[in-house]
Design a protein around this motif. Structure first.
Motif, PDB file in Angstrom:
ATOM      1  N   THR A  88     -51.555 -29.564 -65.025  1.00 13.62           N
ATOM      2  CA  THR A  88     -50.567 -30.575 -65.416  1.00 13.62           C
ATOM      3  C   THR A  88     -49.137 -30.071 -65.301  1.00 13.62           C
ATOM      4  OG1 THR A  88     -50.680 -29.896 -67.733  1.00 13.62           O
ATOM      5  CG2 THR A  88     -52.187 -31.653 -67.021  1.00 13.62           C
ATOM      6  N   PHE A  89     -48.956 -28.769 -65.021  1.00 14.13           N
ATOM      7  CA  PHE A  89     -47.624 -28.181 -65.052  1.00 14.13           C
ATOM      8  C   PHE A  89     -46.988 -28.098 -63.672  1.00 14.13           C
ATOM      9  CE2 PHE A  89     -49.672 -26.485 -68.840  1.00 14.13           C
ATOM     10  CZ  PHE A  89     -48.678 -26.676 -69.799  1.00 14.13           C
ATOM     11  N   GLU A  90     -45.655 -28.159 -63.650  1.00 13.25           N
ATOM     12  CA  GLU A  90     -44.903 -27.819 -62.450  1.00 13.25           C
ATOM     13  C   GLU A  90     -45.206 -26.368 -62.074  1.00 13.25           C
ATOM     14  OE1 GLU A  90     -43.166 -29.662 -60.562  1.00 13.25           O
ATOM     15  OE2 GLU A  90     -42.252 -31.305 -61.683  1.00 13.25           O
ATOM     16  N   GLN A  91     -44.897 -26.011 -60.836  1.00 14.43           N
ATOM     17  CA  GLN A  91     -45.323 -24.716 -60.303  1.00 14.43           C
ATOM     18  C   GLN A  91     -44.842 -23.528 -61.130  1.00 14.43           C
ATOM     19  OE1 GLN A  91     -43.979 -23.804 -56.320  1.00 14.43           O
ATOM     20  NE2 GLN A  91     -45.561 -22.282 -56.017  1.00 14.43           N
ATOM     21  N   SER A  92     -43.550 -23.494 -61.451  1.00 15.60           N
ATOM     22  CA  SER A  92     -43.024 -22.317 -62.150  1.00 15.60           C
ATOM     23  C   SER A  92     -43.628 -22.185 -63.542  1.00 15.60           C
ATOM     24  CB  SER A  92     -41.499 -22.383 -62.239  1.00 15.60           C
ATOM     25  OG  SER A  92     -41.084 -23.550 -62.937  1.00 15.60           O
ATOM     26  N   ALA A  93     -43.766 -23.311 -64.257  1.00 14.54           N
ATOM     27  CA  ALA A  93     -44.375 -23.277 -65.588  1.00 14.54           C
ATOM     28  C   ALA A  93     -45.845 -22.896 -65.495  1.00 14.54           C
ATOM     29  CB  ALA A  93     -44.222 -24.630 -66.275  1.00 14.54           C
ATOM     30  N   GLY A  94     -46.541 -23.418 -64.475  1.00 13.78           N
ATOM     31  CA  GLY A  94     -47.945 -23.073 -64.288  1.00 13.78           C
ATOM     32  C   GLY A  94     -48.134 -21.586 -64.042  1.00 13.78           C
ATOM     33  N   THR A 109     -33.694 -31.062 -62.778  1.00 18.55           N
ATOM     34  CA  THR A 109     -34.812 -30.396 -62.110  1.00 18.55           C
ATOM     35  C   THR A 109     -34.924 -28.932 -62.504  1.00 18.55           C
ATOM     36  OG1 THR A 109     -33.411 -29.958 -60.183  1.00 18.55           O
ATOM     37  CG2 THR A 109     -34.755 -31.966 -60.147  1.00 18.55           C
ATOM     38  N   GLU A 110     -33.973 -28.443 -63.264  1.00 18.88           N
ATOM     39  CA  GLU A 110     -34.067 -27.095 -63.831  1.00 18.88           C
ATOM     40  C   GLU A 110     -33.329 -27.072 -65.157  1.00 18.88           C
ATOM     41  OE1 GLU A 110     -30.367 -24.902 -61.529  1.00 18.88           O
ATOM     42  OE2 GLU A 110     -32.373 -24.797 -60.650  1.00 18.88           O
ATOM     43  N   LYS A 111     -33.666 -26.131 -65.976  1.00 20.25           N
ATOM     44  CA  LYS A 111     -33.078 -26.049 -67.307  1.00 20.25           C
ATOM     45  C   LYS A 111     -31.580 -25.763 -67.201  1.00 20.25           C
ATOM     46  CE  LYS A 111     -37.481 -24.585 -69.231  1.00 20.25           C
ATOM     47  NZ  LYS A 111     -38.275 -23.535 -69.881  1.00 20.25           N
ATOM     48  N   CYS A 112     -30.801 -26.493 -67.984  1.00 18.74           N
ATOM     49  CA  CYS A 112     -29.350 -26.387 -67.876  1.00 18.74           C
ATOM     50  C   CYS A 112     -28.711 -26.471 -69.255  1.00 18.74           C
ATOM     51  CB  CYS A 112     -28.804 -27.490 -66.967  1.00 18.74           C
ATOM     52  SG  CYS A 112     -29.150 -29.173 -67.553  1.00 18.74           S
ATOM     53  N   ALA A 113     -27.452 -26.064 -69.328  1.00 13.71           N
ATOM     54  CA  ALA A 113     -26.694 -26.127 -70.576  1.00 13.71           C
ATOM     55  C   ALA A 113     -26.395 -27.575 -70.940  1.00 13.71           C
ATOM     56  CB  ALA A 113     -25.395 -25.343 -70.425  1.00 13.71           C
ATOM     57  N   ILE A 114     -26.295 -27.843 -72.232  1.00 12.27           N
ATOM     58  CA  ILE A 114     -25.922 -29.159 -72.758  1.00 12.27           C
ATOM     59  C   ILE A 114     -24.682 -28.961 -73.617  1.00 12.27           C
ATOM     60  CG2 ILE A 114     -26.628 -31.139 -74.134  1.00 12.27           C
ATOM     61  CD1 ILE A 114     -28.300 -30.775 -71.587  1.00 12.27           C
ATOM     62  N   ASP A 115     -23.611 -29.654 -73.271  1.00 10.79           N
ATOM     63  CA  ASP A 115     -22.348 -29.477 -73.990  1.00 10.79           C
ATOM     64  C   ASP A 115     -22.530 -29.690 -75.493  1.00 10.79           C
ATOM     65  OD1 ASP A 115     -21.009 -28.963 -71.666  1.00 10.79           O
ATOM     66  OD2 ASP A 115     -20.155 -30.976 -71.454  1.00 10.79           O
ATOM     67  N   GLY A 116     -22.024 -28.747 -76.267  1.00 12.41           N
ATOM     68  CA  GLY A 116     -22.001 -28.886 -77.719  1.00 12.41           C
ATOM     69  C   GLY A 116     -23.302 -28.579 -78.420  1.00 12.41           C
ATOM     70  N   LYS A 117     -24.323 -28.076 -77.693  1.00  9.36           N
ATOM     71  CA  LYS A 117     -25.616 -27.803 -78.317  1.00  9.36           C
ATOM     72  C   LYS A 117     -26.118 -26.408 -77.930  1.00  9.36           C
ATOM     73  CE  LYS A 117     -27.021 -32.649 -78.623  1.00  9.36           C
ATOM     74  NZ  LYS A 117     -28.118 -33.636 -78.489  1.00  9.36           N
ATOM     75  N   TYR A 118     -26.765 -25.764 -78.885  1.00  5.42           N
ATOM     76  CA  TYR A 118     -27.373 -24.449 -78.679  1.00  5.42           C
ATOM     77  C   TYR A 118     -28.593 -24.609 -77.782  1.00  5.42           C
ATOM     78  CZ  TYR A 118     -29.303 -19.877 -80.269  1.00  5.42           C
ATOM     79  OH  TYR A 118     -29.793 -18.593 -80.356  1.00  5.42           O
ATOM     80  N   VAL A 119     -28.590 -23.917 -76.642  1.00  6.73           N
ATOM     81  CA  VAL A 119     -29.733 -23.971 -75.713  1.00  6.73           C
ATOM     82  C   VAL A 119     -30.147 -22.533 -75.417  1.00  6.73           C
ATOM     83  CG1 VAL A 119     -30.666 -24.888 -73.562  1.00  6.73           C
ATOM     84  CG2 VAL A 119     -28.779 -26.078 -74.698  1.00  6.73           C
ATOM     85  N   ASN A 120     -31.116 -22.043 -76.177  1.00  5.59           N
ATOM     86  CA  ASN A 120     -31.526 -20.653 -76.066  1.00  5.59           C
ATOM     87  C   ASN A 120     -32.024 -20.311 -74.666  1.00  5.59           C
ATOM     88  OD1 ASN A 120     -32.434 -17.997 -77.323  1.00  5.59           O
ATOM     89  ND2 ASN A 120     -34.392 -18.799 -76.576  1.00  5.59           N
ATOM     90  N   GLU A 121     -32.698 -21.256 -74.024  1.00  7.45           N
ATOM     91  CA  GLU A 121     -33.377 -20.946 -72.765  1.00  7.45           C
ATOM     92  C   GLU A 121     -32.429 -20.749 -71.592  1.00  7.45           C
ATOM     93  OE1 GLU A 121     -36.660 -23.532 -72.068  1.00  7.45           O
ATOM     94  OE2 GLU A 121     -37.395 -23.310 -74.112  1.00  7.45           O
ATOM     95  N   VAL A 122     -31.153 -21.132 -71.734  1.00 10.93           N
ATOM     96  CA  VAL A 122     -30.155 -20.815 -70.711  1.00 10.93           C
ATOM     97  C   VAL A 122     -29.045 -19.959 -71.316  1.00 10.93           C
ATOM     98  CG1 VAL A 122     -30.636 -22.839 -69.304  1.00 10.93           C
ATOM     99  CG2 VAL A 122     -28.918 -23.003 -71.107  1.00 10.93           C
ATOM    100  N   ASN A 123     -29.369 -19.347 -72.474  1.00 10.42           N
ATOM    101  CA  ASN A 123     -28.463 -18.421 -73.155  1.00 10.42           C
ATOM    102  C   ASN A 123     -27.131 -19.073 -73.513  1.00 10.42           C
ATOM    103  OD1 ASN A 123     -28.091 -15.866 -74.304  1.00 10.42           O
ATOM    104  ND2 ASN A 123     -26.970 -15.109 -72.528  1.00 10.42           N
ATOM    105  N   GLN A 124     -27.167 -20.334 -73.901  1.00 14.10           N
ATOM    106  CA  GLN A 124     -25.969 -21.036 -74.366  1.00 14.10           C
ATOM    107  C   GLN A 124     -25.962 -20.991 -75.890  1.00 14.10           C
ATOM    108  OE1 GLN A 124     -25.654 -25.147 -73.227  1.00 14.10           O
ATOM    109  NE2 GLN A 124     -23.686 -25.433 -74.206  1.00 14.10           N
ATOM    110  N   ARG A 125     -25.221 -20.030 -76.429  1.00 14.56           N
ATOM    111  CA  ARG A 125     -25.244 -19.798 -77.880  1.00 14.56           C
ATOM    112  C   ARG A 125     -23.885 -19.937 -78.542  1.00 14.56           C
ATOM    113  NH1 ARG A 125     -29.496 -14.689 -78.465  1.00 14.56           N
ATOM    114  NH2 ARG A 125     -31.208 -15.667 -77.309  1.00 14.56           N
TER     115      ARG A 125
END
Length: 292
Positions: free
Chosen positions: A99-105, A257-273
């Motif tokens: 059920t997963f996309e290639q990289s997650a699989g 289509t790939e994990k990205c930063a979101i303005d004003g929010k902590y996103v650990n997975e793209v190291n936006q802290r």
């Protein structure tokens, strides 16, 4: 000599994990839609485990939560627990990764090569588990049509409910989006963005002090949420660990289509802290309490 020992241990671990897979020894995990149907029917609380929680149970640390022996103990306790109106979610990867996309699989395939035995040692293999990925409904999932179906059921959980978020102070669930627009009201208890478990007793006491038991508690607080949802359930609340759901929704809305930063929010997975201080008056008016 030490290098040889480590190499032999790694080879042995691979052999044991392969044996578990060949013998089909694994936890029983229902998929996302079945998981959400169960939550909607039973109005239950939810604790979720992922690869990060497994690392912590093994005595390691993750990016936003340091090693903690009490957290390690509690995670081991809860994963095998059985209490009324509470379910435990594990990654829905033990039956396959189709059920997963290639990289997650590929990530989960490699993970299971090394960690299936550990999951089996901590989990109760006779217990029915549910799907941690219910909140990871978009980015890693191959079938985006299912993503929409999962999101629709998720929103039903807080339909016409009074909701209290217990979240990291930089998580900002629902801010600048309509994910929770169908809730009657939103209030917030803000907690440390990192190493929240160090303040666990204060967090638990604050929820009990400020939140009525007929309100829905939604938690975004890393591994601390896994424990908090369990303890609040025992205290009579419906409390659900939503993890990265808000960020997942932001990616879904953008068609990312790939994990990205979101303005004003902590996103650990793209190291936006590093996040600017909150100045929005509506957001600030929702804050019931802040736990340091």
């Amino acid at each position: 000599m030490r290098k040889l020992y480590v190499l032999l241990l790694q080879r042995w671990n691979l052999i044991v994990n392969l044996t578990y897979r060949l013998l089909k020894i694994k936890p029983k995990v229902k998929g996302s839609l079945d998981t959400l149907d169960y939550i909607l029917k039973h109005c239950c609380s939810v604790s979720r485990y992922g690869d990060g929680e497994l690392l912590l149970m093994n005595g390691w640390y993750i990016g936003f939560q340091k090693r903690d022996s009490l957290l390690q103990q509690r995670l081991k306790e809860i994963i095998g627990s059985s209490v009324p109106n509470h379910i435990v979610c594990l990654p829905c990867v033990f039956e396959g990764i189709g059920t997963f996309e290639q990289s997650a699989g590929l990530f989960w395939e490699e993970h299971l090569k090394h960690s299936l035995r550990q999951w089996c040692s901590y989990a109760n293999l006779h217990k029915q588990y549910y799907d941690t990925q219910m909140t990871r409904f978009y980015m890693d999932i191959k079938d985006k049509a299912q993503s929409s179906a999962v999101l629709s059921k998720l929103k039903q959980i807080w339909q016409d409910r009074e909701v209290v978020f217990v979240e990291g102070e930089k998580s900002r669930m629902g801010f600048n989006n309509d994910l929770f627009a169908n809730a009657i009201s939103i209030q917030r208890i803000l907690c440390p963005a990192e190493n929240a478990f160090s303040s666990y007793e204060k967090i638990l006491a604050t929820v009990r002090e400020y939140v009525a038991k007929d309100k829905l508690v939604l938690i975004a607080l890393g591994p601390t949420a896994t424990v908090l949802a369990y303890d609040l359930s025992i205290s009579g609340y419906q409390a659900i660990d939503l993890g990265h759901l808000d960020i997942e929704y932001e990616w879904f809305k953008r068609g990312a289509t790939e994990k990205c930063a979101i303005d004003g929010k902590y996103v650990n997975e793209v190291n936006q802290r590093e996040i600017p201080d909150m100045t929005d008056e509506v957001f600030l008016s929702q804050v019931l309490a802040t736990v340091k």
